[in-house]
Design a protein around this motif. Structure first.
Motif, PDB file in Angstrom:
ATOM      1  N   SER A 183       3.554  -1.358   9.755  1.00 57.06           N
ATOM      2  CA  SER A 183       3.570  -1.519   8.204  1.00 57.06           C
ATOM      3  C   SER A 183       4.400  -0.132   7.967  1.00 57.06           C
ATOM      4  N   ARG A 186       8.141  -0.815   8.632  1.00 51.45           N
ATOM      5  CA  ARG A 186       8.712  -1.942   7.731  1.00 51.45           C
ATOM      6  C   ARG A 186       9.537  -1.425   6.825  1.00 51.45           C
ATOM      7  N   ILE A 187       9.288  -0.171   6.160  1.00 53.31           N
ATOM      8  CA  ILE A 187       9.996   0.114   5.159  1.00 53.31           C
ATOM      9  C   ILE A 187      10.852   1.458   5.618  1.00 53.31           C
ATOM     10  N   TRP A 190      10.363   5.603   2.169  1.00 54.93           N
ATOM     11  CA  TRP A 190       8.972   5.277   1.437  1.00 54.93           C
ATOM     12  C   TRP A 190       9.172   5.844  -0.140  1.00 54.93           C
ATOM     13  N   GLU A 192      11.322   5.163  -2.010  1.00 48.11           N
ATOM     14  CA  GLU A 192      11.866   4.346  -2.951  1.00 48.11           C
ATOM     15  C   GLU A 192      11.191   3.030  -3.323  1.00 48.11           C
ATOM     16  N   SER A 193       9.941   3.070  -2.626  1.00 43.57           N
ATOM     17  CA  SER A 193       8.860   2.253  -2.992  1.00 43.57           C
ATOM     18  C   SER A 193       7.730   2.505  -3.540  1.00 43.57           C
ATOM     19  N   PRO A 268       1.384   4.608  -0.070  1.00 41.80           N
ATOM     20  CA  PRO A 268       2.884   4.919  -0.072  1.00 41.80           C
ATOM     21  C   PRO A 268       3.410   6.381  -0.276  1.00 41.80           C
TER      22      PRO A 268
END
Length: 381
Positions: A183, A186-187, A190, A192-193, A268
């Motif tokens: 997980s 997967r990005i 971070w 940007e999330s 996050p």
């Protein structure tokens, strides 16, 4: 019942509970037994959770006071239906678990550590309890005598495997615990999330900083992170929460180091901190150490204590560095080398060895032969 997973006690958060979650992923037909369940619906929404009689007493809020009563619970675990096997997740005395009925089933003991406040008191702040100090000699003798030598044992690190051999005189395999590497990776970025509040918090931090992440308790050595930041003239970010916060803030002020405290960061935000930091400093002596692997998964440079389980996950000079926490000249050299190198790719690759899927597969390989219903497809230098 396909199988029974046994755990000391269930809490809402904790590395041991992450392991129990992954065990349930490996064997979804299994039920759970614990001294008590303080995890809300985290586990009860997934399976049947059996609790001991201690759950109905005030002792569930006072682990030290409950210690003398735990052995009698583990000597006679009660469940109605006969399981095909029993998989124990033990960070205290759950390894002693024996069923009152349905004896003779295969038993597997996954050990986070022999109880540290009994066997390694210097590494556990609970050891200062007068109750624990009073019962420690008797509990060592009892704990060693209660080891079920017919069981199969696994340790969460080589460091713990050696401690088990010293404390219990048992041999074990090593199965590292699951880390959410999949997980995390997967990005890509971070930052940007993040939610708007988390983005504002991240943007308020210095452009470059050293990072310390853990619960705020003395043995985690966050004070050393602050001292290194002060010595190197670098800002420090400390992320986490705990009872040592006031002392750490006062120390930062005394040292004159630029320190930001990010209290209880969201997942996050924590992952964005890993990616922004010059390096993560993780200097405590740990049984395994999930945080350094999470940081590596995010591509961070990671510096860990050369003693303990974290030194097994971070490859010295390859995916990070091992140091003696009080050797400031060594740490200065390591910081200079790591911040000038592209260690992130190698760190991210190394972290994949400790992912959730790898743990589930190793559970299948270890316990799966006994599970027909729930098996899935698949040094200091």
């Amino acid at each position: 019942m396909s199988g029974l997973i046994v755990h000391d006690w269930l809490e809402e958060r904790g590395g041991a509970e992450v392991v129990v979650d992954a065990m349930l992923d490996a064997f979804p037909g299994a039920e759970l037994f614990a001294l008590w369940d303080d995890a809300g619906e985290r586990f009860s929404a997934r399976t049947t959770v059996h609790q001991s009689w201690l759950a109905g007493t005030p002792l569930r809020r006072h682990k030290a006071a409950a210690l003398p009563f735990m052995p009698m619970v583990w000597r006679g675990v009660r469940v109605e239906d006969a399981p095909d096997w029993m998989l124990v997740s033990s960070n205290a005395f759950a390894h002693q678990a024996r069923l009152r009925t349905h004896r003779g089933i295969p038993k597997y003991v996954y050990t986070h550590s022999p109880a540290r406040y009994v066997w390694d008191p210097a590494l556990d702040q609970r050891s200062t309890s007068r109750i624990v100090q009073a019962v420690r000699p008797a509990f060592r003798a009892m704990d060693r005598a209660a080891v079920d030598r017919s069981a199969s044992f696994a340790a969460n690190s080589e460091f713990v495997r050696e401690r088990m051999l010293r404390a219990w005189n048992v041999q074990s395999r090593v199965i590292h615990p699951p880390v959410p590497v999949e997980s995390i990776q997967r990005i890509g970025v971070w930052a940007e999330s993040l939610s708007e509040p988390d983005r504002t918090r991240l943007d308020a931090l210095p452009a470059d900083f050293l990072l310390g992440v853990s619960r705020f308790v003395p043995y985690k050595r966050l004070d050393a992170v602050l001292e290194i930041g002060a010595a190197e003239g670098l800002p420090v970010v400390i992320a986490g929460a705990g009872p040592d916060e006031a002392r750490l803030r006062a120390l930062a002020a005394d040292l004159g180091v630029s320190a930001d405290f990010v209290i209880a960061p969201s997942t996050p935000l924590l992952r964005a901190l890993y990616q922004r930091a010059l390096a993560l400093l993780f200097l405590s002596v740990e049984d395994f150490g999930i945080v350094p692997v999470e940081a590596m998964a995010a591509g961070a440079a990671v510096i860990v204590n050369c003693i303990g389980g974290a030194a097994e996950t971070v490859e010295d000079g390859v995916s990070g560095a091992h140091v003696t926490p009080d050797d400031r000249s060594q740490i200065r050299e390591v910081l200079d080398r790591l911040t000038r190198s592209d260690v992130g790719v190698r760190a991210a690759q190394r972290a994949r060895s400790f992912g959730h899927g790898n743990f589930v597969q190793q559970m299948h390989d270890w316990v799966g032969a006994s599970d027909t219903a729930g098996r899935g497809s698949g040094s200091c230098g």
